[in-house]
Design a protein around this motif. Structure first.
Motif, PDB file in Angstrom:
ATOM      1  N   TYR A  18       0.848  -1.191   0.000  1.00 32.71           N
ATOM      2  CA  TYR A  18       0.000   0.000   0.000  1.00 32.71           C
ATOM      3  C   TYR A  18       0.883   1.240   0.000  1.00 32.71           C
ATOM      4  O   TYR A  18       2.095   1.165   0.217  1.00 32.71           O
ATOM      5  CB  TYR A  18      -0.941   0.005   1.203  1.00 32.71           C
ATOM      6  N   LYS A  68      -4.027   4.131  -4.982  1.00 30.84           N
ATOM      7  CA  LYS A  68      -4.803   3.222  -4.128  1.00 30.84           C
ATOM      8  C   LYS A  68      -5.467   2.145  -4.992  1.00 30.84           C
ATOM      9  O   LYS A  68      -5.440   0.949  -4.676  1.00 30.84           O
ATOM     10  CB  LYS A  68      -5.860   4.024  -3.356  1.00 30.84           C
ATOM     11  N   TYR A  69      -6.034   2.577  -6.101  1.00 37.14           N
ATOM     12  CA  TYR A  69      -6.703   1.660  -7.027  1.00 37.14           C
ATOM     13  C   TYR A  69      -5.704   0.648  -7.604  1.00 37.14           C
ATOM     14  O   TYR A  69      -5.998  -0.552  -7.708  1.00 37.14           O
ATOM     15  CB  TYR A  69      -7.348   2.472  -8.151  1.00 37.14           C
ATOM     16  N   GLU A  86      -4.767  -1.962  -4.964  1.00 37.96           N
ATOM     17  CA  GLU A  86      -5.903  -2.842  -4.643  1.00 37.96           C
ATOM     18  C   GLU A  86      -6.195  -3.828  -5.769  1.00 37.96           C
ATOM     19  O   GLU A  86      -6.795  -4.873  -5.533  1.00 37.96           O
ATOM     20  CB  GLU A  86      -7.151  -1.991  -4.355  1.00 37.96           C
TER      21      GLU A  86
END
Length: 418
Positions: A34, A57-58, A61
């Motif tokens: 992350y 972030k996308y 993930e």
């Protein structure tokens, strides 16, 4: 950003240069997978920072690996931004030289050449010049500024005088400005390095170094029609042409209210002793030109006339094959040096009836892309800088999506034939 749907990453490396984007290497925790963005009050943030925060972030993930160290990134990585490879290149000049050699190789493979051009030696004005007229241009400038057409011997004399005198003249102008701002120090003095006797420092520009690194003299190319014209191609490292358009504008005198470039503020300003009286040869949209988007269904009579004059059939206006192939080869094989997208500019030589290569932009203005996908892009809007950055992010994600889809299709096809 939400309009670009990315496939799952499956560990795909995405290289980003931390000096170019809203990210710092110390924010990334590869083990925990992350990015720890610092909390910035919304009043101090901006839409671009928030968009990049959302994007990273996308990516994490969805199985992507963000890499910022150029010495560890593999060639199979997706280069979101250009990779300067500072561990291999001592200077930006080294990087630029290697990049240009690769671009020239792929241009030559399609028989495309540049207009004859010469660079400035380390510390002298070129002894041999192209025949008049010729073009003086700053290869680092964006938006069409700092391109000057030299038509007369008098303009050459002004240019030589500017080259020989500008370091001293510019320093004196900077010193005068600071002295007027600090009039409370009547005895304020500066040495040749910009240090003063009052603790105030100045940064002086070495114009001769700028000439050597960034300025080129190039043969003037006569184009068809009465307009200044050039062809802009937005290309993805996935090997796709994202958008292309023929730019045109009427020749005009350089009349501006503000002068932003290092050279523009002296060579284009009528109040300067080095005013060149050079008319504008710019055709791009951001500087007030017009755009003919290729691959449209319908064109006006004027647009059809301009397209035909450039060897493009308005009934199915597509890129000339040699230009298209060169763009795809350059973007696909120079992704490490150029990044996810690039803007490649060409000019049609009316005498030779061929397209010639002008320049490459690692961070191109994206009017053609916005026009093709019906996105807002108004260079006169107050929030244009933000709009442009957000669109740049979207286009790079578009390139990433195309790249991953092609990779996964290739893997799938190989598995079928096992």
């Amino acid at each position: 950003m939400q309009s670009i749907q990315l496939p799952s990453g499956y560990g795909q490396e995405v290289y980003v240069d931390p000096d170019e984007l809203y990210i710092k290497p110390e924010w990334i925790n590869q083990e925990l997978h992350y990015i720890n963005f610092p909390d910035i009050p919304i009043s101090q943030s901006n839409p671009v920072y928030e968009a990049y925060k959302e994007m990273f972030k996308y990516l994490f993930e969805n199985g992507y690996k963000v890499v910022t160290n150029s010495s560890t990134v593999g060639n199979d990585a997706f280069f979101f931004t250009p990779c300067l490879d500072t561990h291999m290149n001592n200077t930006k000049e080294d990087y630029s030289f290697k990049k240009k050699n690769k671009i020239d190789y792929y241009l030559n493979s399609e028989g495309i050449t540049e207009p004859f051009s010469i660079s400035f030696p380390t510390d002298s004005f070129p002894e041999t010049l192209p025949s008049l007229p010729f073009v003086l241009k700053n290869e680092e400038s964006q938006g069409g500024i700092e391109k000057f057409i030299i038509r007369t011997p008098e303009q050459i004399d002004i240019l030589k005088r500017f080259y020989n005198e500008i370091n001293f003249y510019d320093r004196q102008k900077r010193i005068e400005k600071v002295k007027s701002q600090w009039s409370c120090y009547p005895d304020l003095e500066f040495d040749e390095n910009g240090h003063s006797n009052k603790g105030i420092s100045l940064n002086f520009v070495d114009y001769k170094k700028e000439f050597h690194q960034n300025m080129r003299i190039q043969k003037f190319i006569k184009t068809p029609t009465k307009y200044n014209t050039s062809l802009r191609v937005i290309t993805s490292s996935s090997g796709d042409i994202l958008a292309s358009s023929l730019k045109y504008s009427k020749p005009s005198t350089n009349t501006k209210e503000k002068y932003y470039g290092l050279f523009d503020k002296y060579l284009s300003d009528p109040s300067s002793p080095y005013f060149l009286r050079s008319e504008s040869i710019v055709s791009n949209t951001i500087a007030g030109g017009n755009s003919i988007l290729l691959e449209k269904d319908n064109y006006s009579e004027l647009e059809q006339e301009i397209l035909r004059a450039h060897g493009i059939n308005p009934n199915g206006a597509i890129l000339p094959p040699d230009v298209m192939n060169a763009c795809i080869k350059i973007a696909s094989n120079c992704s490490r040096e150029i990044g996810a997208i690039c803007g490649l500019d060409f000019i049609y030589d009316d005498e030779e009836k061929t397209w010639k290569y002008l320049e490459e932009h690692e961070y191109p203005m994206l009017y053609s892309y916005a026009e093709k996908y019906n996105l807002p892009y108004n260079p006169n809007a107050k929030d244009f800088y933000t709009t442009n950055q957000l669109l740049d992010l979207r286009v790079r994600l578009h390139a990433l999506a195309l790249t991953l889809k092609k990779k996964q299709l290739f893997i799938s096809e190989n598995q079928k034939h096992r």
